[in-house]
Scaffold this motif. Structure first.
Motif, short mmCIF file in Angstrom:
data_model
loop_
_atom_site.label_atom_id
_atom_site.label_comp_id
_atom_site.label_asym_id
_atom_site.label_seq_id
_atom_site.Cartn_x
_atom_site.Cartn_y
_atom_site.Cartn_z
N ALA B 66 -3.36 -7.81 -6.03
CA ALA B 66 -3.14 -8.57 -7.26
C ALA B 66 -1.87 -8.12 -7.98
CB ALA B 66 -4.34 -8.46 -8.17
N ASP B 67 -1.65 -6.78 -8.05
CA ASP B 67 -0.47 -6.36 -8.82
C ASP B 67 0.62 -5.79 -7.92
OD1 ASP B 67 -2.80 -4.02 -10.23
OD2 ASP B 67 -1.91 -4.03 -8.24
N LEU B 68 0.69 -6.38 -6.71
CA LEU B 68 1.76 -6.01 -5.80
C LEU B 68 3.10 -6.51 -6.37
CD1 LEU B 68 1.27 -4.57 -3.10
CD2 LEU B 68 1.51 -6.78 -1.98
N PRO B 69 4.13 -5.66 -6.38
CA PRO B 69 5.43 -6.12 -6.87
C PRO B 69 6.09 -7.06 -5.85
CG PRO B 69 5.58 -3.87 -6.09
CD PRO B 69 4.14 -4.26 -5.99
N PRO B 70 7.23 -7.65 -6.19
CA PRO B 70 7.88 -8.60 -5.26
C PRO B 70 8.26 -7.95 -3.93
CG PRO B 70 8.89 -8.71 -7.44
CD PRO B 70 7.94 -7.56 -7.46
N GLN B 71 8.13 -8.72 -2.85
CA GLN B 71 8.55 -8.27 -1.52
C GLN B 71 9.82 -9.06 -1.17
OE1 GLN B 71 5.42 -8.80 1.37
NE2 GLN B 71 3.83 -8.87 -0.17
N ALA B 82 9.29 -3.52 -4.27
CA ALA B 82 9.65 -2.78 -5.47
C ALA B 82 9.58 -3.68 -6.69
CB ALA B 82 11.06 -2.22 -5.34
N ARG B 83 9.33 -3.04 -7.84
CA ARG B 83 9.41 -3.81 -9.08
C ARG B 83 10.86 -4.19 -9.31
NH1 ARG B 83 5.19 -1.28 -13.10
NH2 ARG B 83 6.98 -0.81 -14.43
N GLU B 84 11.06 -5.29 -10.00
CA GLU B 84 12.41 -5.73 -10.27
C GLU B 84 13.16 -4.65 -11.05
OE1 GLU B 84 13.57 -10.21 -11.39
OE2 GLU B 84 11.80 -9.74 -10.20
N GLY B 85 14.36 -4.30 -10.59
CA GLY B 85 15.18 -3.30 -11.27
C GLY B 85 14.61 -1.90 -11.24
N ALA B 86 13.70 -1.64 -10.30
CA ALA B 86 13.08 -0.31 -10.23
C ALA B 86 14.14 0.76 -9.98
CB ALA B 86 12.03 -0.29 -9.13
N ALA B 118 3.94 -0.53 -6.99
CA ALA B 118 3.44 -1.37 -8.08
C ALA B 118 3.72 -0.73 -9.43
CB ALA B 118 1.94 -1.61 -7.90
N GLU B 119 3.66 0.60 -9.49
CA GLU B 119 3.88 1.29 -10.76
C GLU B 119 5.35 1.57 -11.02
OE1 GLU B 119 1.49 4.73 -10.17
OE2 GLU B 119 -0.36 3.53 -10.00
N GLY B 120 6.21 1.15 -10.09
CA GLY B 120 7.64 1.36 -10.29
C GLY B 120 8.06 2.80 -10.03
N ARG B 121 7.21 3.59 -9.38
CA ARG B 121 7.55 4.99 -9.12
C ARG B 121 8.23 5.17 -7.78
NH1 ARG B 121 1.82 7.25 -9.60
NH2 ARG B 121 2.71 9.32 -9.28
N ALA B 122 8.24 4.13 -6.96
CA ALA B 122 8.93 4.22 -5.67
C ALA B 122 9.43 2.84 -5.28
CB ALA B 122 7.99 4.74 -4.58
N ILE B 123 10.50 2.84 -4.48
CA ILE B 123 10.96 1.61 -3.83
C ILE B 123 10.58 1.79 -2.37
CG2 ILE B 123 12.99 0.28 -3.12
CD1 ILE B 123 14.35 1.42 -5.72
N VAL B 124 9.66 0.96 -1.91
CA VAL B 124 9.18 1.12 -0.53
C VAL B 124 9.92 0.16 0.38
CG1 VAL B 124 7.19 1.12 0.99
CG2 VAL B 124 6.93 1.85 -1.38
N HIS B 125 10.56 0.72 1.40
CA HIS B 125 11.37 -0.07 2.31
C HIS B 125 10.70 -0.05 3.69
CE1 HIS B 125 15.79 -1.04 3.68
NE2 HIS B 125 14.91 -1.93 4.05
N TYR B 126 10.01 -1.16 4.00
CA TYR B 126 9.32 -1.27 5.30
C TYR B 126 10.33 -1.70 6.36
CZ TYR B 126 4.94 -1.25 2.63
OH TYR B 126 3.91 -0.91 1.81
N ARG B 127 10.47 -0.87 7.41
CA ARG B 127 11.47 -1.18 8.44
C ARG B 127 10.82 -1.14 9.82
NH1 ARG B 127 17.07 1.33 6.19
NH2 ARG B 127 17.76 -0.56 7.24
#
Lengths: 180, 336
Positions: B66-71, B82-86, B118-127
């Motif tokens: 539900a509170d997944l940030p944009p992919q 990541a959240r926008e502008g994280a 989701a909390e803006g504490r990381a930018i997760v880059h799935y590769r």
């Protein structure tokens, strides 16, 4: 609750109604078990169809909530169990087990449904009855309470018919020596 | 015995018999009613347990995302969550859908990564990569089919959900799995209802079959004749494909495909982390701002601590222009 104890209750056992020629009574007695069988199958079909169209349970819960009669937890419980109860009653009617009780319970269910629809109507809610699947709010003027009640009354009549004359062919009850 | 008393006793017997019959009938009725009640309880009770468990699982799944940030799909086919502008450390996750260690990683640390993003504490880059691409069927095909399907799911904004489903259904090593029918079903489970997804899955599966079944064996046979074992062993898959293109093994069927993109992405990570402590050697490889994590990656807490102690970082890829579908098909070489 047993017809056999009250022979006068049904045409099946009625020796001859005083205002009726004996031939008619015999014909009625011959027709009644088949009429009951037809009613059993029809009602079972309606119940099974109603149960199937209520699934997945999210639809059914939403339908119950639309009546605004119960707190959420209760609506959730009813939404989950109602289709199951309908299915169980359909099963009993098809196999003819405890035919009379199953029909009486179905009739009672119809009375409850009619009461629910009347209550929604009286409170001016604009909802689909949720009888078959698609429940929830609809546009005012798109309600069909009258039709819904009429339909449920027909089903109620079938249930009453079976309750009063439970004797029918192809019923498990017969294996247990009931309604022979 | 008098006639009257005989009659009385006969009457008594008749009454007894009637009573007996009535009692037997009552018993029969009770048995039938009991059986019917048991049927009702079984259907309603059993059904209730089943339906309510299913409903809870559905609700959990809905809440989970539900509170997944944009992919955001990147030009090289990777996905940034990541959240926008994280402004946070970048966690790169290199995984192969057929690799059991990657499955373990996702099970233990996947949810933590999602909530950190989701909390803006990381930018997760799935590769996603395919380290098994050069292995025979079914290992190689499973890996390529899975990776390509995940890339297709990314086009519909459901990469993270689909990524979870693939790992949940990972075939055992050496067994056929990730069948196109299943891949499509999981797409609709993830909420993708566009038929274009199914078409893409089918098309990519055909490419994967051709790669593993015809193209690659042919390529290796020719390379062995021309180059010899030693030189061949030192070549990356990308180099080998390029050699083949110059020596009569046509690789154009990979152009613009997600299978091809996966092979390019695998080559790219080899070049990016070529040597030293951070060298990319196996999957899963988890990097926080370019530093390879060790075993701490395999626990939610370990990942969280690594992220907490890192500075904000920068993603090294560019978002894919969504209106330019041709760019989707470009090889990731463009980022060099």
């Amino acid at each position: 609750m047993d017809t056999e104890d009250r022979p006068a209750a049904g045409p099946a056992a009625a020796p001859a109604a005083p205002d009726r020629p004996p031939g008619t009574a015999r014909r009625l007695a011959a027709v009644q078990p088949w009429a009951t069988l037809a009613a059993r199958l029809a009602l079972a079909g309606v119940l099974a169809y109603a149960a199937a169209t209520k699934l997945p349970p999210a639809l059914s819960v939403q339908s119950v909530e639309a009546y605004q009669l119960f707190p959420p937890a209760v609506a959730e419980f009813i939404g989950l169990t109602l289709p199951l109860l309908e299915f169980a009653l359909a099963l009993l009617l098809v196999v003819g087990l405890a035919t009379r009780y199953a029909a009486a319970a179905t009739g009672l269910l119809m009375v409850v449904f009619i009461a629910g629809i009347v209550s929604a109507w009286a409170r001016g809610l604009s909802i689909d009855c949720g009888c078959f699947g698609t429940g929830g709010p609809v546009a005012p003027g798109e309600t069909a309470y009258g039709t819904d009640i009429a339909r449920d009354l027909v089903f109620l009549a079938l249930a009453v018919l079976i309750t009063v004359w439970p004797r029918s062919p192809l019923a498990l009850d017969r294996a247990f020596g009931l309604h022979r | 015995m008098g006639k009257a008393s005989r009659q009385a006793s006969r009457e008594r017997l008749r009454q007894e018999r009637l009573k007996e019959q009535r009692r037997a009938k009552r018993t029969r009725t009770l048995v039938v009613a009991g059986a019917a009640l048991a049927v009702v309880l079984l259907v309603v009770g059993g059904g209730y347990l089943y339906l309510s468990a299913e409903r809870r699982a559905d609700q959990r799944a809905a809440e989970q995302y539900a509170d997944l940030p944009p992919q955001t799909v990147q030009q090289d086919g990777s996905v940034v969550l990541a959240r926008e502008g994280a402004d946070a450390p970048v966690v790169e996750v290199y995984a192969d859908y057929q690799c059991p260690g990657c499955r373990q990683f996702e099970l233990t640390s996947g949810p933590t990564l999602q909530s950190l993003a989701a909390e803006g504490r990381a930018i997760v880059h799935y590769r996603p990569v395919s380290i098994f691409a050069q292995r025979p069927d079914p290992l190689g095909t499973n890996s390529l089919r899975g990776g390509a399907a995940a890339r297709a799911a990314a086009d519909f904004g459901k990469f993270v959900q689909y990524n979870d489903l693939l790992f949940e259904h990972q075939p055992a090593e050496g067994q056929a799995g990730f069948a196109p029918e299943d891949l499509k079903q999981w797409g609709s489970d993830a909420g993708i209802d566009d038929p274009a997804f199914a078409e893409r899955v089918d098309a990519e599966s055909t490419v994967a079959d051709r790669f593993t079944g015809e193209y690659y064996p042919d390529l290796v046979a020719r390379a062995q004749d021309a180059l010899g074992e030693d030189e061949l062993a030192a070549m990356s898959l990308r180099d080998l494909i390029d050699w083949g293109s110059g020596n009569g093994v046509d690789a154009s069927f990979l152009d613009g495909t997600y299978v091809g993109g996966l092979i390019d992405a695998t080559a790219a990570v080899g070049e990016k982390y070529a040597e030293g402590d951070n060298a990319f050697g196996s999957t899963p490889s988890i990097y926080v701002n370019g530093t390879l994590l060790g075993n701490e990656a395999y626990s939610g807490n370990g990942i969280e601590e690594a992220v907490e102690s890192a500075e904000p970082g920068e993603v090294d890829t560019r978002p894919l222009a969504t209106d330019d579908s041709a760019a989707t098909r470009e090889s990731p070489d463009s980022k060099e």
